[in-house]
Structure formats: structure tokens, C-alpha cells
Design a protein around this motif. Structure first.
Motif, PDB file in Angstrom:
ATOM      1  N   VAL A  11      12.199 -15.516  15.211  1.00 54.26           N
ATOM      2  CA  VAL A  11      11.027 -15.376  16.080  1.00 54.26           C
ATOM      3  C   VAL A  11      10.430 -16.712  16.513  1.00 54.26           C
ATOM      4  CG1 VAL A  11      10.434 -13.082  15.232  1.00 54.26           C
ATOM      5  CG2 VAL A  11       9.396 -15.089  14.166  1.00 54.26           C
ATOM      6  N   GLU A  12      10.994 -17.814  16.037  1.00 57.77           N
ATOM      7  CA  GLU A  12      10.508 -19.120  16.492  1.00 57.77           C
ATOM      8  C   GLU A  12      10.742 -19.247  17.993  1.00 57.77           C
ATOM      9  OE1 GLU A  12      12.520 -22.167  14.261  1.00 57.77           O
ATOM     10  OE2 GLU A  12      11.488 -21.623  12.395  1.00 57.77           O
ATOM     11  N   SER A  13       9.845 -19.935  18.667  1.00 56.98           N
ATOM     12  CA  SER A  13       9.939 -20.044  20.128  1.00 56.98           C
ATOM     13  C   SER A  13      11.239 -20.717  20.582  1.00 56.98           C
ATOM     14  CB  SER A  13       8.721 -20.767  20.691  1.00 56.98           C
ATOM     15  OG  SER A  13       8.521 -22.005  20.052  1.00 56.98           O
ATOM     16  N   LYS A  14      11.694 -21.749  19.885  1.00 55.05           N
ATOM     17  CA  LYS A  14      12.951 -22.407  20.273  1.00 55.05           C
ATOM     18  C   LYS A  14      14.144 -21.464  20.087  1.00 55.05           C
ATOM     19  CE  LYS A  14      11.750 -27.227  19.650  1.00 55.05           C
ATOM     20  NZ  LYS A  14      12.068 -28.494  18.972  1.00 55.05           N
ATOM     21  N   THR A  15      14.141 -20.707  19.020  1.00 57.31           N
ATOM     22  CA  THR A  15      15.236 -19.757  18.788  1.00 57.31           C
ATOM     23  C   THR A  15      15.212 -18.659  19.839  1.00 57.31           C
ATOM     24  OG1 THR A  15      15.044 -20.188  16.429  1.00 57.31           O
ATOM     25  CG2 THR A  15      16.324 -18.258  17.070  1.00 57.31           C
ATOM     26  N   GLN A  16      14.030 -18.178  20.181  1.00 57.60           N
ATOM     27  CA  GLN A  16      13.916 -17.146  21.204  1.00 57.60           C
ATOM     28  C   GLN A  16      14.440 -17.642  22.545  1.00 57.60           C
ATOM     29  OE1 GLN A  16      12.359 -13.687  21.155  1.00 57.60           O
ATOM     30  NE2 GLN A  16      13.493 -14.149  19.290  1.00 57.60           N
ATOM     31  N   LYS A  17      14.241 -18.910  22.845  1.00 60.75           N
ATOM     32  CA  LYS A  17      14.800 -19.500  24.067  1.00 60.75           C
ATOM     33  C   LYS A  17      16.328 -19.444  24.004  1.00 60.75           C
ATOM     34  CE  LYS A  17      15.470 -22.335  27.642  1.00 60.75           C
ATOM     35  NZ  LYS A  17      16.518 -21.871  28.511  1.00 60.75           N
ATOM     36  N   LEU A  18      16.915 -19.774  22.852  1.00 57.57           N
ATOM     37  CA  LEU A  18      18.376 -19.725  22.706  1.00 57.57           C
ATOM     38  C   LEU A  18      18.901 -18.297  22.873  1.00 57.57           C
ATOM     39  CD1 LEU A  18      18.796 -22.158  19.670  1.00 57.57           C
ATOM     40  CD2 LEU A  18      19.316 -22.632  22.079  1.00 57.57           C
ATOM     41  N   VAL A  19      18.199 -17.332  22.298  1.00 55.72           N
ATOM     42  CA  VAL A  19      18.591 -15.925  22.435  1.00 55.72           C
ATOM     43  C   VAL A  19      18.524 -15.507  23.901  1.00 55.72           C
ATOM     44  CG1 VAL A  19      17.962 -13.541  21.859  1.00 55.72           C
ATOM     45  CG2 VAL A  19      17.943 -15.298  20.079  1.00 55.72           C
ATOM     46  N   THR A  20      17.457 -15.894  24.567  1.00 52.04           N
ATOM     47  CA  THR A  20      17.292 -15.563  25.980  1.00 52.04           C
ATOM     48  C   THR A  20      18.388 -16.199  26.830  1.00 52.04           C
ATOM     49  OG1 THR A  20      14.923 -15.234  25.767  1.00 52.04           O
ATOM     50  CG2 THR A  20      15.725 -15.769  27.948  1.00 52.04           C
ATOM     51  N   ASP A  21      18.786 -17.429  26.486  1.00 49.13           N
ATOM     52  CA  ASP A  21      19.869 -18.083  27.229  1.00 49.13           C
ATOM     53  C   ASP A  21      21.152 -17.272  27.187  1.00 49.13           C
ATOM     54  OD1 ASP A  21      18.231 -20.235  27.864  1.00 49.13           O
ATOM     55  OD2 ASP A  21      19.075 -21.559  26.329  1.00 49.13           O
TER      56      ASP A  21
END
Length: 121
Positions: free
Chosen positions: A53-63
Motif C-alpha cells: 500500500v506504499e505510494s511508490k509500490t502502488q505506482k509500480l503496480v499501476t505501471d
């Protein structure tokens, strides 16, 4: 009708496709991760969920998936176009356009009928 990943892949292939929410609105759902009561290594599982749920991880998931991130702060790592495409520019307005899936009432009856249909094939 399709998944955001389908649209993104088609756009990469220069296929003329887009997404729109019709005036009647649209359906939505939320997938989630959970720790069951009988899980071993619960502390490790909690650490994994915190990481996810970290914002950087969520960016990677979204990518990879092109899904709207669970953590809207992921938008700080995105281009203005990504923020707009993922509706992070106005999350509240976007949420009002979605009818979230609900649990099936009388699930047992639904399963009974569905099993009859499958058995008849």
C-alpha cells in the motif's frame, strides 16, 4: 468492455481505442489482499501488505496493471496525464460514477441453481 491493461496494451500498439464512463455510470469492484486467521508468518504478511500500500509500490503496480491505485498518493510519482487517466485528479467525483459490485444475496440458492445448470450440460 475490458480491463485497463487491455486498453493500455492496445494504445501501445497504436490501436485507436479509449475508455469512457457512460452517462448512466459504470460498475466497479475492489480486489483486496487479506491475512486469514490460520495464516502462518503473520508478521511477514503484515509487512508485505504495508509494502503493497506504499505510494511508490502502488505506482509500480499501476505501471503494470493500469488499475487505479489504492493509495491516491501514488499520484505524486505520476505524470499529469497518468493522474488524469487514473481519475486521481478528482477521486470523489470518480467514485460517484461507480456502482460497486455487491455480494450476491441468497448465495446458497444461487450456487444451487448454478450447479443445476452446469450438471445439465
Amino acid at each position: 468492455m475490458g480491463w485497463p491493461l487491455n486498453t493500455a496494451d492496445l494504445k501501445k500498439a497504436n490501436f485507436p481505442v479509449g475508455e469512457i464512463i457512460p452517462k448512466e455510470n459504470t460498475t466497479g469492484w475492489i480486489d483486496h489482499l487479506m491475512i486469514t486467521a490460520g495464516s502462518e508468518n503473520k508478521e511477514l504478511a503484515h509487512q508485505f501488505l504495508e509494502y503493497m500500500v506504499e505510494s511508490k509500490t502502488q505506482k509500480l503496480v499501476t505501471d503494470k496493471t493500469h488499475y487505479v491505485p489504492a493509495n491516491p498518493r501514488a499520484g505524486q510519482f505520476m505524470t499529469p496525464e497518468e493522474v488524469k487517466t487514473l481519475h486521481l485528479d478528482d477521486v470523489d467525483a470518480y467514485q460517484k460514477r461507480l456502482y460497486f459490485w455487491q455480494n450476491v444475496p441468497r448465495r446458497a440458492k444461487y450456487n444451487e441453481i448454478w450447479n443445476e445448470v452446469k450438471a445439465a450440460q
